[in-house]
Enzyme design. Structure first.
Site, PDB file in Angstrom:
ATOM      1  N   LYS A 285       0.837  -1.205   0.000  1.00  0.00           N
ATOM      2  CA  LYS A 285       0.000   0.000   0.000  1.00  0.00           C
ATOM      3  C   LYS A 285       0.871   1.254   0.000  1.00  0.00           C
ATOM      4  O   LYS A 285       0.691   2.163  -0.824  1.00  0.00           O
ATOM      5  CB  LYS A 285      -0.918   0.009   1.225  1.00  0.00           C
ATOM      6  CG  LYS A 285      -1.873   1.195   1.262  1.00  0.00           C
ATOM      7  CD  LYS A 285      -2.567   1.317   2.602  1.00  0.00           C
ATOM      8  CE  LYS A 285      -1.658   1.943   3.621  1.00  0.00           C
ATOM      9  NZ  LYS A 285      -2.359   2.292   4.889  1.00  0.00           N
TER      10      LYS A 285
ATOM     11  N   ASP B 150      -6.425   0.776   0.915  1.00  0.00           N
ATOM     12  CA  ASP B 150      -6.497   1.097   2.338  1.00  0.00           C
ATOM     13  C   ASP B 150      -7.864   0.688   2.878  1.00  0.00           C
ATOM     14  O   ASP B 150      -8.644   0.019   2.186  1.00  0.00           O
ATOM     15  CB  ASP B 150      -6.212   2.583   2.571  1.00  0.00           C
ATOM     16  CG  ASP B 150      -7.348   3.481   2.094  1.00  0.00           C
ATOM     17  OD1 ASP B 150      -8.252   2.995   1.377  1.00  0.00           O
ATOM     18  OD2 ASP B 150      -7.333   4.688   2.434  1.00  0.00           O
TER      19      ASP B 150
END
Length: 323
Positions: free
Chosen positions: A189, A207
């Protein structure tokens, strides 16, 4: 003459007396047996149409499962609609170079971007380069980043990645996924945030907001970020990945919240399978909107020029531009 008249009248009277009770009894019996018949017939006849109507209702509205092609078309339409709603979507962390973005993204774990933006000015003023941060005193770094939470673990991560940048990459942030994920505290991420926004390399940032909305919109049923990333990558062209991430995250933060989605104020409500999970009344829903959609400041102290909302305030007790 009286003797002959009396015997003739007696049988007539007796006959009439015996006939009347018999006729009454027969009539009563006929009435009693005749009345229940239509009632019984009506009782058995009435339920029939009711039963038929109950079985007919579900058949009138068959539920069709959405095809894969239908889902892909709907997903791409959602992306186009979000592009019109959030043409100014951007990363909500303040940064001036790849190093600052990398550190800020690591610090953003389990806290808000606003809290990070209020914290990093002092950090980067003290340690502007990887070399500076790698040589810092850990306790001093901990004190600077304390507001972001988990400050001891985060200090270890950002000082470790700074040392790795200094020792292995000549003090520069690498522009490859394989190199970035080897740095302390950097996962996929974080790597895609840096690649997409500092190097222009497309990536999907999964996320908590992205995961929630992807599941609500039936783009995926997975709860694993890596699997979600792979499934979403098959739906959208690579050129859309970075901006898709920004748009979905913007929508999740401003409108499609985790606990109280503002369904009644959602511009893509007709495309959403989860419509109705939140407030559907337009007036009540508008009161749930956040940041610029609700008339409040955003998360960045220094937002892009095209951002329509107000900049966020610095940390309490810190004057604007003092750090």
């Amino acid at each position: 003459m009286n003797a002959t008249k009396r015997p003739a009248k007696a049988p007539v009277k007796a006959a009439s007396k015996t006939a009347k009770p018999a006729e009454k009894t027969a009539a009563k019996r006929a009435a009693k047996t005749a009345k229940p018949a239509p009632k019984a017939a009506s009782k058995t006849a009435e339920p029939a149409p009711k039963a038929a109507s109950k079985t007919a209702k579900p058949a009138a509205k068959p539920v069709k499962a959405e095809s894969r092609l239908g889902m892909v078309r709907r997903a791409r339409k959602i992306n186009r609609e979000l592009a019109e709603v959030f043409p100014y979507a951007h990363p909500e962390l303040d940064f001036r170079n790849p190093f600052e973005l990398l550190v800020a993204t690591v610090l953003s774990a389990q806290t808000t971007d606003l809290r990070v933006n209020q914290t990093t000015p002092a950090l980067f003023a003290a340690y502007p380069t990887p070399e500076d941060l790698a040589a810092a005193v850990p306790e001093e770094v901990e004190e600077l980043i304390r507001p972001t939470g988990f400050f001891r673990a985060k200090t270890k991560s950002i000082m470790g990645l700074a040392a790795a940048l200094r020792d292995d990459f000549g003090g520069e942030v690498p522009g490859r996924l394989d190199d970035l994920v080897k740095l302390p505290g950097v996962g996929r991420k974080t790597a895609f945030v840096v690649l997409g926004n500092a190097f222009g390399v497309p990536g999907i940032t999964v996320d908590t907001h992205f995961m929630r909305l992807a599941r609500r919109w039936k783009w995926t049923e997975s709860e694993d970020p890596v699997k979600i990333e792979a499934e979403i990558a098959e739906i959208f062209p690579k050129s859309e990945w970075t901006m898709l991430s920004h748009r979905v995250i913007f929508h999740g933060r401003r409108i499609c919240h985790a606990r109280k989605p503002a369904c009644g104020a959602c511009p893509i409500a007709p495309l959403c399978p989860a419509y109705g999970e939140g407030e559907t009344d337009p007036e009540k829903a508008r009161k749930l909107l956040k940041y610029e959609k609700g008339g409040f400041p955003g998360q960045r102290l220094n937002p892009p020029p095209d951002y329509p909302g107000r900049p966020a305030a610095p940390a309490p007790g810190v004057a604007p531009g003092a750090e």
